[in-house]
Design a protein around this motif. Structure first.
Motif, short mmCIF file in Angstrom:
data_model
loop_
_atom_site.label_atom_id
_atom_site.label_comp_id
_atom_site.label_asym_id
_atom_site.label_seq_id
_atom_site.Cartn_x
_atom_site.Cartn_y
_atom_site.Cartn_z
N HIS A 1 0.82 -1.21 0.00
CA HIS A 1 0.00 0.00 0.00
C HIS A 1 0.85 1.26 0.00
O HIS A 1 0.46 2.29 -0.54
CB HIS A 1 -0.93 0.00 1.22
CG HIS A 1 -2.02 1.03 1.12
ND1 HIS A 1 -3.16 0.84 0.39
CD2 HIS A 1 -2.12 2.27 1.66
CE1 HIS A 1 -3.93 1.91 0.49
NE2 HIS A 1 -3.31 2.80 1.26
N PHE A 2 2.04 1.20 0.64
CA PHE A 2 2.85 2.40 0.76
C PHE A 2 4.15 2.32 -0.03
O PHE A 2 5.13 3.01 0.26
CB PHE A 2 3.20 2.65 2.24
CG PHE A 2 2.03 3.07 3.07
CD1 PHE A 2 1.40 2.16 3.89
CD2 PHE A 2 1.55 4.37 3.03
CE1 PHE A 2 0.31 2.53 4.65
CE2 PHE A 2 0.47 4.75 3.81
CZ PHE A 2 -0.16 3.83 4.62
N SER A 3 4.19 1.46 -1.08
CA SER A 3 5.43 1.29 -1.82
C SER A 3 5.93 2.60 -2.42
O SER A 3 7.11 2.92 -2.35
CB SER A 3 5.23 0.25 -2.93
OG SER A 3 4.17 0.65 -3.79
N SER A 4 5.01 3.36 -2.97
CA SER A 4 5.43 4.62 -3.57
C SER A 4 5.71 5.68 -2.52
O SER A 4 6.54 6.58 -2.72
CB SER A 4 4.35 5.13 -4.54
OG SER A 4 3.13 5.34 -3.86
N VAL A 5 5.05 5.56 -1.37
CA VAL A 5 5.26 6.55 -0.31
C VAL A 5 6.63 6.36 0.33
O VAL A 5 7.37 7.32 0.55
CB VAL A 5 4.15 6.44 0.75
CG1 VAL A 5 4.43 7.37 1.92
CG2 VAL A 5 2.81 6.77 0.12
N THR A 6 6.99 5.10 0.63
CA THR A 6 8.26 4.84 1.31
C THR A 6 9.44 5.25 0.46
O THR A 6 10.48 5.68 0.98
CB THR A 6 8.38 3.35 1.67
OG1 THR A 6 8.21 2.58 0.48
CG2 THR A 6 7.32 2.96 2.67
N ALA A 7 9.33 5.13 -0.86
CA ALA A 7 10.44 5.52 -1.72
C ALA A 7 10.69 7.02 -1.68
O ALA A 7 11.80 7.48 -1.93
CB ALA A 7 10.14 5.08 -3.16
N ALA A 8 9.64 7.76 -1.38
CA ALA A 8 9.78 9.22 -1.36
C ALA A 8 10.01 9.78 0.03
O ALA A 8 10.22 10.97 0.18
CB ALA A 8 8.51 9.85 -1.95
N SER B 1 -4.76 10.13 0.14
CA SER B 1 -3.91 10.15 -1.04
C SER B 1 -2.46 9.89 -0.65
O SER B 1 -2.07 10.00 0.51
CB SER B 1 -4.00 11.51 -1.71
OG SER B 1 -3.48 12.52 -0.86
N HIS B 2 -1.65 9.56 -1.67
CA HIS B 2 -0.25 9.25 -1.39
C HIS B 2 0.48 10.45 -0.80
O HIS B 2 1.30 10.31 0.10
CB HIS B 2 0.44 8.78 -2.68
CG HIS B 2 0.13 7.36 -3.02
ND1 HIS B 2 0.71 6.71 -4.08
CD2 HIS B 2 -0.70 6.46 -2.43
CE1 HIS B 2 0.24 5.47 -4.14
NE2 HIS B 2 -0.61 5.29 -3.15
N ALA B 3 0.21 11.62 -1.30
CA ALA B 3 0.87 12.81 -0.77
C ALA B 3 0.48 13.04 0.68
O ALA B 3 1.33 13.40 1.52
CB ALA B 3 0.49 14.03 -1.62
N HIS B 4 -0.79 12.81 0.98
CA HIS B 4 -1.24 12.98 2.36
C HIS B 4 -0.65 11.90 3.26
O HIS B 4 -0.30 12.15 4.42
CB HIS B 4 -2.76 12.94 2.41
CG HIS B 4 -3.32 13.34 3.75
ND1 HIS B 4 -4.49 12.82 4.25
CD2 HIS B 4 -2.85 14.21 4.69
CE1 HIS B 4 -4.72 13.35 5.44
NE2 HIS B 4 -3.73 14.20 5.73
N GLN B 5 -0.53 10.68 2.72
CA GLN B 5 0.08 9.60 3.49
C GLN B 5 1.52 9.92 3.85
O GLN B 5 1.99 9.64 4.97
CB GLN B 5 -0.01 8.29 2.71
CG GLN B 5 -1.42 7.73 2.62
CD GLN B 5 -1.54 6.64 1.59
OE1 GLN B 5 -0.57 6.29 0.93
NE2 GLN B 5 -2.75 6.11 1.42
N PRO C 1 -7.72 4.06 11.51
CA PRO C 1 -6.88 3.44 10.48
C PRO C 1 -7.46 3.60 9.08
O PRO C 1 -6.70 3.73 8.11
CB PRO C 1 -6.83 1.97 10.91
CG PRO C 1 -7.09 1.99 12.38
CD PRO C 1 -8.04 3.12 12.60
N SER C 2 -8.78 3.57 8.96
CA SER C 2 -9.39 3.70 7.64
C SER C 2 -9.05 5.02 6.99
O SER C 2 -8.84 5.10 5.77
CB SER C 2 -10.90 3.52 7.75
OG SER C 2 -11.44 4.49 8.64
N SER C 3 -8.95 6.07 7.79
CA SER C 3 -8.62 7.38 7.23
C SER C 3 -7.20 7.40 6.70
O SER C 3 -6.91 8.04 5.68
CB SER C 3 -8.79 8.46 8.31
OG SER C 3 -10.12 8.50 8.78
#
Length: 483
Positions: free
Chosen positions: A27-34, A90-94, A83-85
């Motif tokens: 779920h956070f693959s793109s988030v962790t890279a950034a 969005s990825h940027a918000h995450q 947790p649902s929120s």
């Protein structure tokens, strides 16, 4: 704060991919890279950078690593949101939320945060290695208890110098009296930190299988109940059941041996048994090490058990020996390890002694399978040792005789030779020693006492049915009082 990080900084994902739960990673693959890792010290920082700023940077880097190692529900707990929120944003918000969570934890020292992350990684690895799914729901108490016991055994098995070196590296003092205590203290403290500050649902109220908590001085635990008569019969029946696997029968036989010999589990795994039956009352002898033996003045204690057990059958010994068939005769353990934690799912042997975690799980599993679900609750590895003393108590044995069962303190059976014990701790009975320990010898007397308890149990076996309560079964022993 995030925008000030250098663009060349590496990712937070500085660890093997198995270190992150698949659901979280996917779920956070793109988030962790950034998500950048704050450096320990900025490459552009002057030499006058304050130590306070360096500590803040180290803490935030440690917090960032911990945030990504935790399940999403814990991140939501840190941020005080559902947790649902977190999962539906969005990825940027995450990314912003992950950084906020790291900021929230960075108020703690980087050492505390790193220890918490390592404790969680170690617990998750333990669960996965034992085929326990590391779900992000409540982790039950028995899993925590088994994990801490395994950690203590692993630490205690290390050579003293290795334990000391590891302790110095982590700035943790090693307890000479209790090897492995330091690692258990640290793990328990870290898990409590995670439960308090990240909402990780770990039950630290572990059952009898657990080890003392982090803030104990000396372990104070209530004595567990002795194994019931039906439980001991169930172990014997399991050891001789041809439909059971060789692993189950071997474990049951080893536990049954503990009942007959009143051995501690640590002594069971460090003893030698005579290969032949003694001509004295059909008893088998062996030697084991006493409790808390230090490196100076090593000595051994004798123990004895009736070869035919409480059913007048030697078949149970076949199951015990079957598990040790290809083990070198120099090995001193009597319960062999198997793969996995649950003996009923075992498929192969391991070339070494079973751990106390495996033995305890085997004891409870066998009782649950033989006597019904929940039958193994409340017992631990001290319960088999208490069986014969419980029999002696219900038969009204005198304290002078009962103390000999199990080589308790002030027992003459603790002597490595058949000699009169010291009277310093038992001055009130000194006048009776010449009569109790005469020419017949200590060994013969102790064998007679043990054999009389076993004979009393054999005499009432046919009267014990599934409809009879444990209390009523114990009461039957009054019909065979001590002589």
């Amino acid at each position: 704060m995030a925008s000030s990080a250098p663009s060349s900084s590496s990712s937070l994902l500085h660890r093997p991919s198995s270190d992150v739960h698949p659901t979280w990673r996917a779920h956070f693959s793109s988030v962790t890279a950034a998500c950048p890792v704050p450096p320990t010290s900025s490459p552009h920082a002057s030499t006058s950078t304050s130590s306070r700023e360096l500590r803040r940077l180290r803490s935030r880097r440690a917090a960032s690593k911990l945030v990504l190692a935790l399940p999403p529900r814990c991140v939501a707990f840190i941020l005080g949101m559902p947790p649902s929120s977190l999962l539906t944003s969005s990825h940027a918000h995450q990314l912003a939320l992950l950084l906020r969570a790291a900021d929230a934890l960075s108020s703690f020292s980087h050492g505390t945060i790193d220890e918490a992350r390592r404790a969680w990684s170690r617990l998750r690895g333990y669960m996965e290695s034992h085929s326990i799914s590391p779900l992000w729901d409540d982790i039950p108490a028995y899993v925590i208890g088994d994990f801490l016991l395994s950690a203590r055994e692993s630490a205690a098995a290390r050579p003293p110098r290795a334990r000391a070196a590891g302790a110095l590296q982590s700035l943790v003092l090693v307890s000479d009296a209790t090897p492995g205590h330091s690692i258990v203290t640290g793990l328990t403290s870290s898990l409590r930190f995670l439960a308090t500050h990240t909402g990780l649902r770990v039950s630290l109220d572990a059952p009898a299988a657990s080890v003392p908590s982090a803030n104990y001085a000396h372990p104070v635990r209530a004595d567990p109940p002795a194994l019931s008569l039906r439980a001991v019969f169930a172990l014997e029946a399991c050891a001789t059941d041809p439909s059971a696997s060789v692993f189950v029968r071997h474990a049951a036989a080893a536990l049954y041996l503990m009942c007959l010999s009143s051995l501690r589990f640590e002594q069971l795994q460090d003893c030698e048994i005579a290969p032949d039956v003694s001509s004295t009352l059909g008893m088998i002898g062996g030697v084991t090490r006493p409790k808390r033996t230090d490196g100076s003045g090593l000595h051994e204690e004798h123990f004895w058990f009736y070869s035919l057990g409480v059913t007048d059958s030697p078949s149970w010994r076949d199951a015990l020996l079957a598990g040790l068939a290809d083990i070198p005769p120099t090995a001193r353990f009597q319960m062999r390890a198997w793969d996995g934690l649950d003996v009923y799912s075992a498929t192969s042997w391991r070339n070494g002694p079973a751990s106390s975690s495996q033995a305890l799980r085997a004891l409870r599993s066998i009782l649950d399978h033989r006597l019904g679900p929940g039958s193994g609750a409340g017992v631990d590895l001290r319960s088999p040792r208490h069986f014969l003393p419980e029999v002696a108590a219900h038969r009204g044995e005198s304290s002078d005789r009962a103390v000999e069962i199990g080589r308790w303190s002030a027992s003459s059976a603790r002597s490595a030779v058949a000699s009169t014990p010291s009277t310093s701790a038992t001055s009130d009975r000194v006048g009776r020693f010449p009569r109790l320990y005469g020419a017949t010898g200590t060994a013969l007397r102790v064998c007679q006492i043990i054999r009389s308890q076993v004979d009393a149990v054999c005499a009432i076996r046919s009267q014990i049915t599934s409809a009879l309560s444990d209390a009523a079964a114990w009461a039957l022993l009054s019909s065979s009082p001590a002589s």
